[in-house]
Write a protein that holds these residues in place. Structure first.
Motif, PDB file in Angstrom:
ATOM      1  N   UNK A   1      15.267  -2.740   7.815  1.00 22.10           N
ATOM      2  CA  UNK A   1      13.808  -2.727   7.961  1.00 22.10           C
ATOM      3  C   UNK A   1      13.207  -1.369   7.561  1.00 22.10           C
ATOM      4  N   UNK A   2      13.939  -0.679   6.698  1.00 23.79           N
ATOM      5  CA  UNK A   2      13.557   0.685   6.349  1.00 23.79           C
ATOM      6  C   UNK A   2      13.345   0.698   4.832  1.00 23.79           C
ATOM      7  N   UNK A   3      12.081   0.676   4.382  1.00 23.58           N
ATOM      8  CA  UNK A   3      11.836   0.418   2.951  1.00 23.58           C
ATOM      9  C   UNK A   3      12.368   1.516   2.048  1.00 23.58           C
ATOM     10  N   UNK A   4      12.514   2.744   2.598  1.00 22.60           N
ATOM     11  CA  UNK A   4      12.993   3.859   1.771  1.00 22.60           C
ATOM     12  C   UNK A   4      14.526   3.830   1.580  1.00 22.60           C
ATOM     13  N   UNK A   5      15.185   2.842   2.181  1.00 26.22           N
ATOM     14  CA  UNK A   5      16.650   2.812   2.122  1.00 26.22           C
ATOM     15  C   UNK A   5      17.201   2.495   0.734  1.00 26.22           C
TER      16      UNK A   5
ATOM     17  N   UNK B   1       8.736   3.479  -5.211  1.00 26.94           N
ATOM     18  CA  UNK B   1       7.408   2.947  -4.858  1.00 26.94           C
ATOM     19  C   UNK B   1       6.659   3.937  -3.980  1.00 26.94           C
ATOM     20  N   UNK B   2       7.377   4.602  -3.073  1.00 25.16           N
ATOM     21  CA  UNK B   2       6.708   5.574  -2.213  1.00 25.16           C
ATOM     22  C   UNK B   2       6.188   6.759  -3.038  1.00 25.16           C
ATOM     23  N   UNK B   3       6.967   7.180  -4.022  1.00 21.87           N
ATOM     24  CA  UNK B   3       6.500   8.279  -4.874  1.00 21.87           C
ATOM     25  C   UNK B   3       5.221   7.918  -5.616  1.00 21.87           C
ATOM     26  N   UNK B   4       5.108   6.664  -6.006  1.00 25.20           N
ATOM     27  CA  UNK B   4       3.915   6.232  -6.759  1.00 25.20           C
ATOM     28  C   UNK B   4       2.717   6.059  -5.822  1.00 25.20           C
ATOM     29  N   UNK B   5       2.949   5.370  -4.721  1.00 27.72           N
ATOM     30  CA  UNK B   5       1.832   4.963  -3.848  1.00 27.72           C
ATOM     31  C   UNK B   5       1.419   6.088  -2.895  1.00 27.72           C
TER      32      UNK B   5
ATOM     33  N   UNK C   1       1.647   3.822   1.617  1.00 26.50           N
ATOM     34  CA  UNK C   1       2.705   2.829   1.720  1.00 26.50           C
ATOM     35  C   UNK C   1       3.240   2.754   3.151  1.00 26.50           C
ATOM     36  N   UNK C   2       3.503   3.915   3.757  1.00 29.34           N
ATOM     37  CA  UNK C   2       4.010   3.928   5.137  1.00 29.34           C
ATOM     38  C   UNK C   2       3.000   3.266   6.076  1.00 29.34           C
TER      39      UNK C   2
ATOM     40  N   UNK D   1       3.270  -6.454   1.616  1.00 29.01           N
ATOM     41  CA  UNK D   1       2.214  -5.432   1.624  1.00 29.01           C
ATOM     42  C   UNK D   1       1.346  -5.664   0.394  1.00 29.01           C
ATOM     43  N   UNK D   2       0.045  -5.893   0.620  1.00 25.09           N
ATOM     44  CA  UNK D   2      -0.833  -6.227  -0.502  1.00 25.09           C
ATOM     45  C   UNK D   2      -1.826  -5.114  -0.795  1.00 25.09           C
ATOM     46  N   UNK D   3      -2.275  -5.069  -2.031  1.00 29.44           N
ATOM     47  CA  UNK D   3      -3.356  -4.162  -2.438  1.00 29.44           C
ATOM     48  C   UNK D   3      -3.001  -2.686  -2.394  1.00 29.44           C
ATOM     49  N   UNK D   4      -1.769  -2.331  -2.737  1.00 33.72           N
ATOM     50  CA  UNK D   4      -1.374  -0.919  -2.731  1.00 33.72           C
ATOM     51  C   UNK D   4      -1.987  -0.206  -3.944  1.00 33.72           C
ATOM     52  N   UNK D   5      -2.453   1.023  -3.765  1.00 38.05           N
ATOM     53  CA  UNK D   5      -3.050   1.734  -4.893  1.00 38.05           C
ATOM     54  C   UNK D   5      -1.988   2.184  -5.911  1.00 38.05           C
TER      55      UNK D   5
END
Ligand SMILES: Nc1nc2c(ncn2[C@@H]2O[C@H](COP(=O)(O)OP(=O)(O)O)[C@@H](O)[C@H]2O)c(=O)[nH]1
Ligand SMILES: [Mg+2]
Length: 313
Positions: free
Chosen positions: A59-63, A70-74, A78-79, A98-102
């Protein structure tokens, strides 16, 4: 971003889907929408699809590598958005949508909880990938998403599935979903492999070729001229693809093969000239028989012999 404003129009999409489905039912069944599978070599984070899939562990998206990209972009959004969308309770095979991320060309991201490979080709870890793909494709249909991009789920340092197994499980599961699917709109699934990963490309391409052959049905129609072969072929497809003839002399003179999706199965019907007509010599029909068999390579599943119903004398 999607120029159609897909997220806002979700309700409308569902309505249109339902209307099309009932129209097909009223017309006597009809074929469901297709799932188109495309295998590309590219970066997944740049795909302009309605949704992307990013695997995660615990359940850890950065894993996973993709989660970090994706975290670097958003950025920090994101968190925040992930925490808001993720419940406290979760099981492997579940996703967080997760919807509508910039700053992402894609409208939505499915973060999918997987577990590392347990060494069993048909064990729990594989079943969880299957379940996850099923859950995601069903959600795409519910939400009216028309396209989704997935990486080679399970490949990589953390999950460490063998690539040939990943290719088989992902593709089998997508085709399995297509067979069970109720939606009448088409869905495009893009499998995005890293450009340098030739091994992955080869694994996916060979499994896809094998499954496409296995999934298809090939039927050859035989019978005398005028027995109704072309007419029957049109009945199978529910469409006038083959020409029928009123006079016995002007029947079909060469083979014609047509392929269409019927209830999620790619079906090829080969209509033949009257091979059994006494007035045609063996030499005359031989090349045509060979051509007919190549039309349904690697071989037909069935020969159907068509008789004209009438008095037996
Ligand atoms: N009434 C009726 N006519 C049929 C049927 N099947 C074929 N026909 C007619 O029989 C003729 C020959 O059919 P066709 O499909 O061209 O025969 P083929 O030479 O075996 O391909 C055409 O006029 C068809 O419309 C059927 O099931 N019922
Ligand atoms: Mg014919």
């Amino acid at each position: 971003m999607d120029p159609d404003g897909n997220m806002v129009a979700t309700g409308q999409e569902e309505f249109r889907g339902a209307a099309a489905a009932s129209a097909a039912a009223a017309a006597g069944g009809g074929d469901g929408g297709r799932v188109h599978v495309e295998i590309v070599q590219d970066t997944i984070e740049t795909q302009e699809t309605d949704a992307l899939v990013s695997p995660m562990v615990g359940h850890y998206y950065r894993s996973t590598r993709l989660g970090s990209i994706l975290e670097n972009i958003v950025g920090s959004r994101l968190t925040e958005d992930f925490d808001e969308a993720a419940g406290d309770e979760w099981m492997p095979g579940d996703f967080v949508l997760v919807e509508g991320l910039p700053r992402l060309p894609s409208n939505a991201v499915f973060f999918l909880d997987l577990i590392p490979w347990d060494g069993d080709d048909d064990g729990t870890a594989v079943q969880i990938i299957r379940l996850g793909i099923n859950n995601i494709l069903a959600c795409c249909d519910d939400k009216g998403f028309r396209s989704v991009a997935l990486p080679a789920l399970g490949e990589g340092m953390v999950l460490s599935f063998p690539i040939s197994l990943v290719a088989r499980v992902i593709l089998e599961q997508i085709y399995e979903y297509e067979r069970e699917r109720a939606s009448s709109t088409d869905l495009s699934v893009r499998i995005v492999l890293l450009p340098e990963n030739e091994e992955a490309k080869e694994a996916f391409t060979s499994v896809q070729e094998e499954l496409q052959h296995k999934e298809s049905r090939r039927i050859v129609l035989l019978g005398k001229t005028g027995s109704g072969k072309s007419h029957f072929a049109n009945t199978i497809f529910g469409d006038d693809l083959f020409t029928t003839h009123h006079s016995a002399n002007s029947g079909t003179v060469s083979c014609q093969a047509e392929t269409k999706c019927i209830n999620g199965v790619s079906t090829t019907v080969v209509d033949t000239p009257g091979f059994f007509d006494t007035r045609r010599s063996e030499e005359d029909v031989k090349p045509e028989i060979i051509r007919c068999l190549t039309e349904c390579s690697p071989g037909p599943h069935a020969f159907l012999i068509v008789f004209k119903a009438g008095k037996f004398t």
